[in-house]
Each structure stands twice: as C-alpha cells, then as structure tokens.
Design an enzyme around this catalytic site. Structure first.
Site, PDB file in Angstrom:
ATOM      1  N   ARG A   1       0.814  -1.407   0.026  1.00  0.00           N
ATOM      2  CA  ARG A   1       0.111  -0.053  -0.096  1.00  0.00           C
ATOM      3  C   ARG A   1       0.986   1.325   0.019  1.00  0.00           C
ATOM      4  NH1 ARG A   1      -2.017  -3.710  -1.145  1.00  0.00           N
ATOM      5  NH2 ARG A   1      -3.672  -4.654   0.042  1.00  0.00           N
TER       6      ARG A   1
ATOM      7  N   SER B   1     -10.587  -1.009   4.252  1.00  0.00           N
ATOM      8  CA  SER B   1      -9.609  -1.397   5.516  1.00  0.00           C
ATOM      9  C   SER B   1      -8.957  -0.201   5.993  1.00  0.00           C
ATOM     10  CB  SER B   1      -8.500  -2.378   5.219  1.00  0.00           C
ATOM     11  OG  SER B   1      -9.136  -3.541   5.146  1.00  0.00           O
TER      12      SER B   1
ATOM     13  N   GLU C   1      -3.974   3.139   6.700  1.00  0.00           N
ATOM     14  CA  GLU C   1      -3.885   2.628   5.049  1.00  0.00           C
ATOM     15  C   GLU C   1      -4.965   3.769   4.424  1.00  0.00           C
ATOM     16  OE1 GLU C   1      -4.797  -1.262   3.913  1.00  0.00           O
ATOM     17  OE2 GLU C   1      -5.938  -0.401   2.066  1.00  0.00           O
TER      18      GLU C   1
HETATM   19  C1  LIG Z   1     -15.672  -1.325   0.495  1.00  0.00           C
HETATM   20  C2  LIG Z   1     -13.899  -1.009   0.052  1.00  0.00           C
HETATM   21  C3  LIG Z   1     -13.324  -2.173  -0.147  1.00  0.00           C
HETATM   22  C4  LIG Z   1     -11.824  -1.847  -0.415  1.00  0.00           C
HETATM   23  N1  LIG Z   1     -11.179  -3.062  -0.551  1.00  0.00           N
HETATM   24  C5  LIG Z   1      -9.819  -2.675  -0.977  1.00  0.00           C
HETATM   25  C6  LIG Z   1      -8.923  -3.937  -1.098  1.00  0.00           C
HETATM   26  O1  LIG Z   1      -9.515  -5.140  -1.153  1.00  0.00           O
HETATM   27  N2  LIG Z   1      -7.463  -3.598  -1.427  1.00  0.00           N
HETATM   28  C7  LIG Z   1      -7.018  -2.327  -1.420  1.00  0.00           C
HETATM   29  O2  LIG Z   1      -6.010  -2.174  -1.668  1.00  0.00           O
HETATM   30  N3  LIG Z   1      -8.089  -1.357  -1.219  1.00  0.00           N
HETATM   31  C8  LIG Z   1      -9.304  -1.556  -1.052  1.00  0.00           C
HETATM   32  N4  LIG Z   1     -10.184  -0.594  -0.720  1.00  0.00           N
HETATM   33  C9  LIG Z   1      -9.630   1.019  -0.849  1.00  0.00           C
HETATM   34  C10 LIG Z   1      -9.492   1.466  -2.159  1.00  0.00           C
HETATM   35  O3  LIG Z   1     -10.910   1.246  -3.135  1.00  0.00           O
HETATM   36  C11 LIG Z   1      -8.234   1.629  -2.886  1.00  0.00           C
HETATM   37  O4  LIG Z   1      -7.207   2.083  -2.219  1.00  0.00           O
HETATM   38  C12 LIG Z   1      -8.264   2.085  -4.180  1.00  0.00           C
HETATM   39  O5  LIG Z   1      -7.233   1.922  -4.893  1.00  0.00           O
HETATM   40  C13 LIG Z   1      -8.545   3.477  -4.062  1.00  0.00           C
HETATM   41  O6  LIG Z   1      -8.874   4.146  -5.608  1.00  0.00           O
HETATM   42  P1  LIG Z   1      -9.571   5.553  -5.786  1.00  0.00           P
HETATM   43  O7  LIG Z   1      -9.585   5.914  -7.268  1.00  0.00           O
HETATM   44  O8  LIG Z   1     -10.601   5.657  -4.818  1.00  0.00           O
HETATM   45  O9  LIG Z   1      -8.415   6.455  -5.026  1.00  0.00           O
HETATM   46  P2  LIG Z   1      -9.047   7.619  -3.942  1.00  0.00           P
HETATM   47  O10 LIG Z   1      -9.438   7.242  -2.679  1.00  0.00           O
HETATM   48  O11 LIG Z   1      -9.608   8.821  -4.779  1.00  0.00           O
HETATM   49  O12 LIG Z   1      -7.233   8.299  -3.731  1.00  0.00           O
HETATM   50  C14 LIG Z   1      -6.543   7.291  -2.746  1.00  0.00           C
HETATM   51  C15 LIG Z   1      -5.055   8.094  -2.734  1.00  0.00           C
HETATM   52  O13 LIG Z   1      -4.414   8.096  -4.103  1.00  0.00           O
HETATM   53  C16 LIG Z   1      -4.109   9.281  -4.542  1.00  0.00           C
HETATM   54  N5  LIG Z   1      -4.476   9.272  -5.908  1.00  0.00           N
HETATM   55  C17 LIG Z   1      -5.789   8.944  -6.517  1.00  0.00           C
HETATM   56  N6  LIG Z   1      -5.665   9.033  -7.984  1.00  0.00           N
HETATM   57  C18 LIG Z   1      -4.510   9.499  -8.268  1.00  0.00           C
HETATM   58  C19 LIG Z   1      -3.914   9.600  -9.473  1.00  0.00           C
HETATM   59  N7  LIG Z   1      -4.202   9.524 -10.802  1.00  0.00           N
HETATM   60  N8  LIG Z   1      -2.265   9.843  -9.355  1.00  0.00           N
HETATM   61  C20 LIG Z   1      -1.966  10.276  -8.001  1.00  0.00           C
HETATM   62  N9  LIG Z   1      -2.396   9.739  -6.887  1.00  0.00           N
HETATM   63  C21 LIG Z   1      -3.745   9.516  -7.206  1.00  0.00           C
HETATM   64  C22 LIG Z   1      -5.092  10.315  -3.821  1.00  0.00           C
HETATM   65  O14 LIG Z   1      -4.428  11.361  -3.717  1.00  0.00           O
HETATM   66  C23 LIG Z   1      -4.826   9.487  -2.439  1.00  0.00           C
HETATM   67  O15 LIG Z   1      -3.934   9.854  -1.765  1.00  0.00           O
HETATM   68  C24 LIG Z   1     -11.521  -0.765  -0.429  1.00  0.00           C
HETATM   69  C25 LIG Z   1     -12.186   0.348  -0.228  1.00  0.00           C
HETATM   70  C26 LIG Z   1     -13.775   0.212   0.065  1.00  0.00           C
HETATM   71  C27 LIG Z   1     -14.790   1.081   0.213  1.00  0.00           C
END
Ligand SMILES: Cc1cc2nc3c(=O)[nH]c(=O)nc-3n(C[C@H](O)[C@H](O)[C@H](O)COP(=O)(O)OP(=O)(O)OC[C@H]3O[C@@H](n4cnc5c(N)ncnc54)[C@H](O)[C@@H]3O)c2cc1C
Length: 332
Positions: free
Chosen positions: A194, A250, A320
């Site tokens: 992560r 998480s 995380e």
């Molecule tokens: C129900 C649920 C289940 C989940 N299960 C998992 C799992 O199994 N495994 C897991 O790893 N995560 C999980 N997550 C967490 C999340 O989905 C992941 O971390 C996902 O990768 C975040 O993507 P996002 O587009 O929503 O990023 P955001 O939440 O919008 O951003 C997260 C971080 O990434 C940065 N970021 C976003 N886009 C970019 C970009 N294009 N360039 C640079 N930085 C950027 C943001 O600034 C921020 O710091 C879960 C979340 C939920 C709600």
C-alpha cells in the site's frame, strides 16, 4: 448487527474563500467548481469542502488546467475517493478528480504468451478486470473487488487475496505540475505494501506523482475461469465486509505478520462508536458511516482505536486510508 442512522449532524462549514487563482476559465473545457462538498466524492460520504474542484474533460484539458493553475496553489489528484477522508475544515487549492474521465481502455497487443492493456487513470478497477477477462487475459481478477480507479490503485498499490496492482504494471504515464507528460517504469518507484513513492524528489503535493494511465501486462487465461474467480471473490467480500454502509475499506495497514482487524477485535473494539462513525461489527478494520458521520467523528474513532490497540498490544497501527485537509475551526 450495525445500527441505522441516528440524529443528523450539522456540518456547518463556513465558506472557504475562493483561492483567487485568477485563471482564465474560458480556456478550460470543464467547470471549475468552488466550495465543493467532498462528501459527494468520497465513499465514506463524510467530510468537508474543497476550495476548488475540477474534473477535466480529458487528458488534454488536464494539461491545460495544470499549466494555468498557479504554482503556489495546492493540487490533490483523486479517483473515486474510496480510500480518502477530507477533514471537516476542508481543503485549500484544488481537487482534481479523474473518475469517469481519462477513460481509455484498449488492448495494445496480444500473443500466445501475454497481452498488454493500456488503461486510463480514471477507469474503475472493476472495468479493467472485466475487460481483461473478456480478452481471455488472467491476473486482473483481484481488481474486481477494489472500488476505486486505476489511478488510485497505482497510487496505493491496491491489492487483495495475494495480488497487488504493481505486479501487473509494465509502465505508467504520469503528468507533472507543469502539465508535462512522462512515461515511467516500476524501477522508477519504491513499491511496497500500500505504498508507492518515486525515487526522485517530488513537490509536497504528492510523493508518487500523478498517474494518468498505465500499461498492464497480463498472462493468457480463460474468460470463464476469470468470471468464476471474480464471482468467488465478490461472494467472499459480501459475506465478510459491511458493504451496505459507506466506508473506505480497511482503515489500517496490516502490521508485519499480523492483521489489523484481529488486533482491533482483540481489543473489544467492534461496535465502538462515536456519533455516526462506528467500527463495523462484521469486519473490525472497517469504520462505517451509520448515517451522518462527520470526518471528525471518523478520525476520532481511528485515533481512539490506534491508542487502545497500542496500549493493549504495544503495536502501533498505521492508517492505510489517506486523511487530508484541515480540522474544523482551522479553515484557511
Ligand atoms: C468497500 C471497500 C473495499 C476496499 N477493498 C480494498 C482492497 O481489497 N484492497 C485495497 O488495496 N484497497 C481496498 N479499498 C480501498 C480503495 O478502494 C483503494 O485504495 C483504491 O485503490 C483507491 O482508489 P480511488 O480511485 O478511490 O483513490 P482515492 O481514494 O480517490 O485516492 C487514494 C489516494 O490515491 C491518490 N490518487 C488517486 N488517484 C491518483 C492519481 N491518478 N495519481 C496520483 N495519485 C492518485 C489520492 O491523492 C489519495 O492519496 C477498499 C475500499 C472500499 C470502500
């Protein structure tokens, strides 16, 4: 059993002053919004406002925006906000949301040994997983369970069930603060659990740079077996995660050799609640919004769980989820 919504909490955040960036918005192809409620853009459905919010029409428009945006104004790039908490006092500068934009998805090449997919940063991970399986490519199934964008998965090195995003990445396309595009390879990054950081120093806004797309190398597979793997994975999630409530997945990283959920549960914290923010009774590493939780309530539950786990086990849980912005009362 999780309880339903209780009294609504009035967030009542005073209006942030526009950052007066003085940019010529006629050059932009999307609306530059001010005082945008970020609870509409994060999966926790809680939190404060962004002083400015921009969802670029496409990559070209993003380049124009970054060239126009004043260099001393903060920039945060987000995807679907599924790993993000914006504090109730909001955020200066601009949030750039890529979700549903930068949505190229194409099969670049395929032979008997592998296939290469180019995917824009705004594409949902589940869509990439589906696309790969349709082309009989295996290795992206785990992405079906991650409710974020490919950009977010690259920034977080998202993963589950033994797979991580960067294991499939051949190279990425990034954009810098001046709107210049680059191609980078995994070797340019420190990649961990992560965690993704560029070796080269970055401005304070980001340590991994901004991803606008990536090339994923996948092995040959069978559409039907990928479909079955996704079905099994989603079935497990439905049983083990509180998917009916807003959350950010998480909250804590697993410490080496252990599970954050196990430690939180061991400290009798399941069901621990402040206002409408509660540690799920189903999965102790999830904090759910039972109705109208504020970001402060969610963060207080996080801090309390960290303190109690440390006191009882000596282990410091590290978040995380990404927490950004200012506390209420400290608005700019
Ligand atoms: C129900 C649920 C289940 C989940 N299960 C998992 C799992 O199994 N495994 C897991 O790893 N995560 C999980 N997550 C967490 C999340 O989905 C992941 O971390 C996902 O990768 C975040 O993507 P996002 O587009 O929503 O990023 P955001 O939440 O919008 O951003 C997260 C971080 O990434 C940065 N970021 C976003 N886009 C970019 C970009 N294009 N360039 C640079 N930085 C950027 C943001 O600034 C921020 O710091 C879960 C979340 C939920 C709600």
């Amino acid at each position: 059993m999780q309880t339903e919504a209780r009294l609504p909490v009035d967030i009542n955040v005073p209006s942030l002053q526009p950052p007066t960036p003085g940019i010529d918005t006629r050059l932009l192809r999307s609306e530059l919004r001010q005082h945008e409620p970020m609870k509409q853009h994060v999966s926790w459905r809680a939190g404060g406002h962004a002083a400015c919010f921009y969802q670029p029409a496409d990559l070209e428009d993003l380049v124009v925006f970054l060239r126009l945006w004043p260099k001393d104004e903060p920039v945060v790039m987000i995807g679907l906000g599924s790993n993000l908490l914006v504090r109730d006092g909001g955020l200066p500068g601009v949030i750039i949301a890529l979700h549903a934009k930068l949505n190229d998805l194409l099969l670049v090449e395929q032979d008997k040994d592998s296939g290469l997919i180019y995917v824009g940063a705004g594409v949902p991970c589940a869509k990439l997983a589906r696309f790969a399986s349709l082309h009989n490519l295996a290795g992206a199934e785990f992405l079906a369970g991650i409710p974020g964008t490919v950009g977010g998965a690259l920034a977080m090195n998202a993963g589950c069930y033994g797979s991580e995003t960067w294991e499939r990445v051949e190279r990425v396309k990034t954009i810098d603060r001046d709107g210049t595009l680059h191609e980078r390879t995994p070797g340019d990054y420190r990649i961990g659990y992560r965690q993704v950081e560029l070796h080269e120093a970055m401005p304070p806004d980001t340590s991994c740079g901004w991803f606008v797309g990536g090339w994923f190398r996948l092995r040959p597979g069978q559409q039907e077996s990928s479909r079955q793997a996704v079905k099994a994975l989603l079935g497990t999630r439905i049983k083990t995660q509180p998917l009916g409530f807003p959350s950010a997945g998480s909250v804590f990283r697993n410490p080496p050799g252990d599970y954050a959920a196990r430690l939180v549960e061991q400290c009798d914290l399941k069901g621990f609640r402040i206002g409408d923010a509660m540690i799920s009774t189903l999965h102790a590493n999830f904090i759910i919004n039972c109705g109208h939780a504020t970001a402060t309530e969610i963060e207080t539950v996080i801090n309390t769980a960290q303190a109690i786990v440390y006191k009882k086990t000596g282990i410091r849980l590290v978040t995380e989820v990404r927490i950004i912005g200012q506390h209420k009362g400290n608005e700019p």
